[in-house]
Motif scaffolding. Structure first.
Motif, short mmCIF file in Angstrom:
data_model
loop_
_atom_site.label_atom_id
_atom_site.label_comp_id
_atom_site.label_asym_id
_atom_site.label_seq_id
_atom_site.Cartn_x
_atom_site.Cartn_y
_atom_site.Cartn_z
N ARG A 172 0.84 -1.21 0.00
CA ARG A 172 0.00 0.00 0.00
C ARG A 172 0.87 1.25 0.00
N ARG A 173 1.95 1.24 0.76
CA ARG A 173 2.84 2.41 0.78
C ARG A 173 3.47 2.62 -0.60
N ARG A 174 3.81 1.55 -1.27
CA ARG A 174 4.42 1.67 -2.59
C ARG A 174 3.43 2.24 -3.61
N GLU A 175 2.15 1.90 -3.46
CA GLU A 175 1.14 2.43 -4.37
C GLU A 175 1.01 3.94 -4.22
N GLU A 176 1.28 4.44 -3.01
CA GLU A 176 1.18 5.88 -2.76
C GLU A 176 2.51 6.60 -3.00
N TYR A 177 3.54 5.86 -3.29
CA TYR A 177 4.88 6.42 -3.46
C TYR A 177 4.95 7.25 -4.73
#
Length: 318
Positions: free
Chosen positions: A78-83
């Motif tokens: 999820r963090r990578r999707e928002e990166y």
């Protein structure tokens, strides 16, 4: 087992656990959190009141760490999707065998392979890592993941086919990569566009991880193609802060170039070469300052090409 014995057992396996989990997640902070969970589970299980002693501490610790990492994978994804922009693993130094930092370990997945592994499912990725990188048998992996051996073999087959299709196996001598990196930096720094174009493969791809925190605007996707990449690198060289110097280091098992602004790392770059070692097939640059904090200026190795004005890898983020 006494507390001292349990602690020593964990310490003896910590490098292995770190390497496996880091290669699954690509984040030192997340890896440390998983290792903390693994330690707490081991501390509870190793006390005499917990029942029969663990027959194989190594197998127990690896099982706990792998499954804790898999459980954390959703939040990491999820963090990578928002990166902002392309995401690359956090680089760390792997060249010093006597380093006190427990993150340092020889078993490291290259940046290029790590990018390919991110296109696998979490289970395919961990099966590939345990079998291909760490040498675990399919039956051992089945016990770690609580899957049947045939299911693990199927996962391994799919993962291996996918990885080899996108990145066929070949090794380039580290000395060849070092020379290629020096030529590449000289061409970019010297503004020699013709030399740079000769060095780049026609389908070269540039990944630039600035996380939206680097000085230049972030590219949202990797940049592909010799002409586009060359133009971005040339533009980045013109915007580079004055006085940058390059150190040649080994990061994540790759011969890499680290750009320093004084004592602080400004960016790092690793090149992936074509099988013949003649051209650059991939460029992986990290300029997100949050990912560079573990790279220090201690005992830098300077080369003849180190000089002020070395171009910023952040040229990809123009």
């Amino acid at each position: 087992m006494s507390d001292e014995q349990a602690t020593q057992v964990f310490i003896d396996h910590r490098e292995l656990l770190f390497s496996i989990v880091y290669n699954m997640l690509g984040s030192v902070a997340d890896t440390e959190d998983v290792l903390q969970e693994t330690w707490l589970s081991w501390a509870r299980r190793s006390v005499p009141s917990a029942g029969e002693p663990v027959a194989s501490p190594r197998a127990y610790l690896v099982r706990i760490a792998v499954n804790a990492a898999l459980a954390r994978q959703a939040s990491v994804s999820r963090r990578r999707e928002e990166y902002v922009g392309p995401w690359l693993p956090e680089p760390f130094v792997t060249e010093r065998e006597d380093a006190a930092d427990p993150a340092v370990r020889a078993e490291s997945v290259s940046m290029a392979l790590f990018v390919v592994l991110q296109s696998l499912t979490p289970l395919e990725r961990v099966v590939f890592l345990l079998h291909e990188v760490f040498g675990y048998a399919h039956t051992e992996i089945a016990g770690i993941l609580d899957r049947t051996p045939p299911a693990v073999r199927q996962l391994a087959h799919r993962a291996r086919e996918h990885v080899h299709a996108r990145r066929p196996r070949y090794d380039v001598d580290p000395g060849v990569r070092r020379k290629a990196t020096e030529k590449f930096l000289a061409a970019v720094f010297g503004g020699d566009l013709a030399a740079l174009l000769r060095l780049l493969a026609p389908d070269v791809t540039l990944w630039s991880d600035g996380g939206g925190k680097a000085p230049a605007p972030a590219r949202l996707r990797p940049v592909r193609g010799r002409d586009k990449v060359a133009r971005l690198l040339a533009a980045g060289a013109g915007r580079a802060p004055q006085g940058l110097e390059v150190r040649h280091r080994e990061l994540n098992g790759d011969p890499s170039a680290v750009l320093f602004d004084g004592d602080a790392p400004f960016g790092m770059m690793v090149l992936d070469l074509t099988p013949d070692g003649e051209q650059v097939a991939g460029i992986y640059a990290v300029t997100n300052p949050d990912k560079l904090v573990r790279i220090t200026d201690g005992n830098p190795e300077r080369s003849d090409t180190d000089r002020p004005g070395t171009p910023s890898c952040e040229g990809a983020d123009d």
